[in-house]
Design a protein around this motif. Sequence first.
Motif, PDB file in Angstrom:
ATOM      1  N   PRO A  35       0.801  -1.228   0.000  1.00  0.00           N
ATOM      2  CA  PRO A  35       0.000   0.000   0.000  1.00  0.00           C
ATOM      3  C   PRO A  35       0.834   1.280   0.000  1.00  0.00           C
ATOM      4  CG  PRO A  35      -0.083  -1.043   2.155  1.00  0.00           C
ATOM      5  CD  PRO A  35       0.623  -1.994   1.230  1.00  0.00           C
ATOM      6  N   ASP A  36       2.109   1.188   0.390  1.00  0.00           N
ATOM      7  CA  ASP A  36       2.961   2.379   0.429  1.00  0.00           C
ATOM      8  C   ASP A  36       3.728   2.609  -0.870  1.00  0.00           C
ATOM      9  OD1 ASP A  36       2.154   2.919   3.048  1.00  0.00           O
ATOM     10  OD2 ASP A  36       3.751   1.684   3.896  1.00  0.00           O
ATOM     11  N   GLY A  37       3.518   1.762  -1.862  1.00  0.00           N
ATOM     12  CA  GLY A  37       4.176   1.987  -3.147  1.00  0.00           C
ATOM     13  C   GLY A  37       4.913   0.771  -3.662  1.00  0.00           C
ATOM     14  N   ASP A  38       5.318   0.871  -4.920  1.00  0.00           N
ATOM     15  CA  ASP A  38       5.987  -0.219  -5.618  1.00  0.00           C
ATOM     16  C   ASP A  38       7.332  -0.574  -5.002  1.00  0.00           C
ATOM     17  OD1 ASP A  38       3.869   0.010  -7.359  1.00  0.00           O
ATOM     18  OD2 ASP A  38       5.045   0.879  -9.000  1.00  0.00           O
ATOM     19  N   VAL A  39       7.755  -1.803  -5.265  1.00  0.00           N
ATOM     20  CA  VAL A  39       9.100  -2.259  -4.926  1.00  0.00           C
ATOM     21  C   VAL A  39       9.807  -2.530  -6.248  1.00  0.00           C
ATOM     22  CG1 VAL A  39      10.443  -4.169  -3.962  1.00  0.00           C
ATOM     23  CG2 VAL A  39       8.498  -3.252  -2.694  1.00  0.00           C
ATOM     24  N   ILE A  40      10.993  -1.950  -6.420  1.00  0.00           N
ATOM     25  CA  ILE A  40      11.792  -2.228  -7.609  1.00  0.00           C
ATOM     26  C   ILE A  40      12.860  -3.224  -7.210  1.00  0.00           C
ATOM     27  CG2 ILE A  40      13.336  -1.278  -9.359  1.00  0.00           C
ATOM     28  CD1 ILE A  40      11.737   1.359  -9.057  1.00  0.00           C
ATOM     29  N   LEU A  41      12.817  -4.373  -7.859  1.00  0.00           N
ATOM     30  CA  LEU A  41      13.740  -5.458  -7.546  1.00  0.00           C
ATOM     31  C   LEU A  41      14.821  -5.495  -8.619  1.00  0.00           C
ATOM     32  CD1 LEU A  41      14.303  -7.740  -5.560  1.00  0.00           C
ATOM     33  CD2 LEU A  41      12.763  -9.185  -6.886  1.00  0.00           C
ATOM     34  N   ASP A  42      16.030  -5.078  -8.237  1.00  0.00           N
ATOM     35  CA  ASP A  42      17.150  -5.055  -9.175  1.00  0.00           C
ATOM     36  C   ASP A  42      17.673  -6.462  -9.439  1.00  0.00           C
ATOM     37  OD1 ASP A  42      17.284  -2.258  -9.614  1.00  0.00           O
ATOM     38  OD2 ASP A  42      18.308  -1.985  -7.692  1.00  0.00           O
ATOM     39  N   PRO A  43      18.306  -6.675 -10.596  1.00  0.00           N
ATOM     40  CA  PRO A  43      18.882  -7.990 -10.895  1.00  0.00           C
ATOM     41  C   PRO A  43      19.830  -8.447  -9.785  1.00  0.00           C
ATOM     42  CG  PRO A  43      18.938  -6.597 -12.836  1.00  0.00           C
ATOM     43  CD  PRO A  43      18.507  -5.724 -11.678  1.00  0.00           C
ATOM     44  N   GLY A  44      19.687  -9.717  -9.407  1.00  0.00           N
ATOM     45  CA  GLY A  44      20.534 -10.299  -8.368  1.00  0.00           C
ATOM     46  C   GLY A  44      20.089 -10.009  -6.951  1.00  0.00           C
ATOM     47  N   CYS A  45      19.025  -9.236  -6.785  1.00  0.00           N
ATOM     48  CA  CYS A  45      18.562  -8.868  -5.449  1.00  0.00           C
ATOM     49  C   CYS A  45      17.345  -9.691  -5.030  1.00  0.00           C
ATOM     50  CB  CYS A  45      18.211  -7.386  -5.406  1.00  0.00           C
ATOM     51  SG  CYS A  45      19.667  -6.326  -5.584  1.00  0.00           S
ATOM     52  N   ILE A  46      17.165  -9.765  -3.710  1.00  0.00           N
ATOM     53  CA  ILE A  46      16.037 -10.487  -3.113  1.00  0.00           C
ATOM     54  C   ILE A  46      15.210  -9.497  -2.306  1.00  0.00           C
ATOM     55  CG2 ILE A  46      15.364 -12.280  -1.452  1.00  0.00           C
ATOM     56  CD1 ILE A  46      18.000 -13.724  -2.129  1.00  0.00           C
ATOM     57  N   ALA A  47      13.891  -9.625  -2.404  1.00  0.00           N
ATOM     58  CA  ALA A  47      12.976  -8.819  -1.589  1.00  0.00           C
ATOM     59  C   ALA A  47      11.999  -9.746  -0.893  1.00  0.00           C
ATOM     60  CB  ALA A  47      12.226  -7.818  -2.464  1.00  0.00           C
TER      61      ALA A  47
END
Length: 150
Positions: A35-47
Amino acid sequence: MTVVKFLRLPENVDLPLPSYATPGAAGMDLRACLPDGDVILDPGCIALVPTGFAVEIPSGTEMQIRPRSGLAVRHGLMIPNSPGTVDEDYRGSVKVALLNAGKEPFTIGHGDRIAQAVIAPILKPQIVEVDTLSETERGSGGFGSTGVKE
């Protein structure tokens, strides 16, 4: 009939319950609760992406968290501990670990279908130590020992 109970968490005011996209689907779609906004997941990263729900699953089962095939093939979006397991006695927020194995950043938005969940039975066998194991044709061959071609 098997019942899976989902508890809507306070931050989730609008997402639908996890559901099956088609009558023959094995997994129910899980959505990102952001609800607070998008998550940008960069290559090689974990969220670690919340779903906005806690769950109660039947005794003797687990909820397996698996990648969505389209996201995996098109964008390299994976579940690094695939399948992730939600145990029958866990009552906290269900979150999905996502790994971007692709070459481009991937944007996850609120309500996006990010993973699928499969309810599966669990066997709890008696654990015993032995001195030998039965013989098989394969034996201890592993990691490609049967080859790629027939």
